[in-house]
Design an enzyme around this catalytic site. Structure first.
Site, short mmCIF file in Angstrom:
data_model
loop_
_atom_site.label_atom_id
_atom_site.label_comp_id
_atom_site.label_asym_id
_atom_site.label_seq_id
_atom_site.Cartn_x
_atom_site.Cartn_y
_atom_site.Cartn_z
N LYS A 1 -4.49 48.63 -22.74
CA LYS A 1 -4.98 47.53 -21.89
C LYS A 1 -5.38 46.32 -22.82
O LYS A 1 -5.13 46.63 -24.25
CB LYS A 1 -6.29 47.89 -21.18
CG LYS A 1 -7.38 48.61 -21.93
CD LYS A 1 -8.41 48.86 -21.11
CE LYS A 1 -9.68 49.52 -22.17
NZ LYS A 1 -10.97 49.95 -21.37
N ARG B 1 -21.21 52.83 -13.90
CA ARG B 1 -20.38 51.68 -13.76
C ARG B 1 -19.83 51.48 -12.52
O ARG B 1 -19.85 50.76 -11.57
CB ARG B 1 -19.67 51.22 -14.98
CG ARG B 1 -20.17 51.12 -16.36
CD ARG B 1 -19.33 50.56 -17.36
NE ARG B 1 -18.30 51.34 -17.47
CZ ARG B 1 -17.24 51.22 -18.51
NH1 ARG B 1 -17.20 50.16 -19.48
NH2 ARG B 1 -16.20 51.81 -18.58
N TYR C 1 -21.64 26.39 -45.11
CA TYR C 1 -22.54 25.84 -44.61
C TYR C 1 -23.73 26.25 -44.81
O TYR C 1 -23.78 27.50 -44.84
CB TYR C 1 -22.15 26.02 -43.00
CG TYR C 1 -20.97 25.04 -42.66
CD1 TYR C 1 -21.31 23.56 -42.52
CD2 TYR C 1 -19.96 25.58 -42.38
CE1 TYR C 1 -20.08 22.76 -41.99
CE2 TYR C 1 -18.74 24.91 -41.61
CZ TYR C 1 -18.93 23.49 -41.74
OH TYR C 1 -17.68 22.65 -41.24
N MET D 1 -14.86 28.13 -39.20
CA MET D 1 -13.88 28.25 -38.34
C MET D 1 -12.34 28.44 -38.77
O MET D 1 -11.63 29.26 -38.22
CB MET D 1 -13.68 26.99 -37.43
CG MET D 1 -12.90 27.05 -36.17
SD MET D 1 -12.71 25.52 -35.25
CE MET D 1 -14.12 25.70 -34.51
#
Length: 359
Positions: free
Chosen positions: A35, A129, A256, A304
């Site tokens: 999956k 669950r 940063y 990023m």
């Protein structure tokens, strides 16, 4: 030319890890859990890599199961969440998909069919669950065994362990006891209990079918252990180039917020990978990486598209060198620990802008 930030996928490592799962499963057979796009490795490529070994696959949703068929593979596919809508049931029957049914509404959809697919029942033994409570199981099973449409289609029972990653927890043994007690009336039906972690629990029975997932990709399912420590091989190597190198002077800040300050003159490199590629933003200073076969460390904040590394231990590293962010030299589990997460999240989180290259 595209940038050379890539995820290299070693399909032989996936096969090695599956075979290890089979060895550890004992008499149980192993359905390969593929999956989440094969845990970020590419569902079609993973399914094909295991096609000669795995008698059955397991996925979460219909789109994933159809991707197996589109790859040209005919093995049964177990649908771990069952149908999400009623029309799914007819598709399951046509395609040889085996839903794990966990709710009354799914049973109603099943009963509406003229031809039922092979299916499983989920038993809630403590994960809380999905699944039917053990004390209510007979009320679900007996009508199914008495109905002509569903009598021969019921394969057996599935449960999921909540604490198998912790060998010291007594909960796995207790969940096993609850399942055995709840299903004792139907010894001819199969049982599937074993997630990846359960393969590494001493004396844990895995019954008829185990479900290895994360271990297929080389990441550890066990608290406090890395994949290599368990005999697993890394299937994904995330790598990116050094795009700049320089020497910082004592007192210079990096990134940063200027959160990292050089205590002495330091050789530094910038690597073309960041959280936009799926590298965890919360992996900070001292998270390991590797270049030219030697380990280095991150410094400062992850951006990023870039992150900074300390090249003091590899002064010969140069612009264009490839940096391993995780892979054979640096376990994804180590990086995950530094980021306060787990290997599952890192592998499934590598974004689409990172090409997967297979060998």
């Amino acid at each position: 030319m595209p940038r050379t930030t890539v995820a290299r996928i070693d399909t032989s490592a996936i096969r090695h890890n599956y075979r290890l799962a089979c060895e550890r499963a004992g008499p149980a057979r192993a359905m390969a859990v593929i999956k989440a796009d094969g845990y970020g490795h590419g569902i079609a490529a993973v399914a094909k890599a295991l096609a000669e070994d795995a008698p059955r696959y397991a996925v979460a949703c219909l789109e994933e199961a159809l991707a197996v068929r589109e790859a040209g593979l005919s093995q049964p596919v177990v649908m771990l969440q069952g149908p999400h809508q009623q029309d799914d049931m007819a598709v399951f029957a046509r395609q040889g998909f085996q839903p794990v049914l966990h709710s009354h509404y799914q049973l109603e959809w099943l009963r509406a069919l003229q031809t039922a697919p092979a299916f499983w029942l989920k038993v809630n033994t403590g994960m809380n669950r999905l699944g039917f409570p053990p004390q209510d199981l007979a009320a679900q099973v007996e009508p199914l065994l008495n109905a002509a449409v569903t009598r021969s289609a019921l394969q057996g029972f599935v449960t999921h362990f909540s604490c198998a990653d912790d060998p010291a927890s007594p909960e796995t043994a207790e969940q096993t006891r609850r399942l055995c007690q709840a299903t004792a009336r139907w010894p001819h039906l199969e049982k599937s209990v074993g997630n990846s972690a359960a393969h590494f629990l001493a004396e844990q029975p895995l019954f008829d079918w185990s479900r290895p997932g994360i271990m297929l990709y080389g990441s550890s399912p066990v608290i406090g252990r890395t994949g290599p420590e368990l005999g697993l091989r890394a299937a994904m190597t995330l790598e990116a180039p050094l795009i700049a190198t320089r020497t910082l002077k004592a007192g210079d800040r990096v990134g940063y917020g200027g959160s990292w300050v050089a205590e002495r003159d330091t050789r530094m490199g910038m690597v073309a990978v960041g959280y936009g590629d799926g590298y965890p933003r919360h992996a900070g200073t001292d998270t390991p990486a590797a270049v030219r076969g030697r380990r280095i460390r991150l410094i400062g904040r992850v951006s990023m598209d870039m992150l900074a590394v300390d090249l003091s231990s590899v002064p010969e590293a140069r612009d264009g060198d490839s940096v391993e962010l995780w892979g054979p030299q640096v376990s994804v589990d180590e990086v995950a620990a530094h980021a306060g997460t787990i290997g599952y999240e890192l592998l499934t989180g590598v974004t689409a802008r990172v090409p997967r290259l297979y060998r």
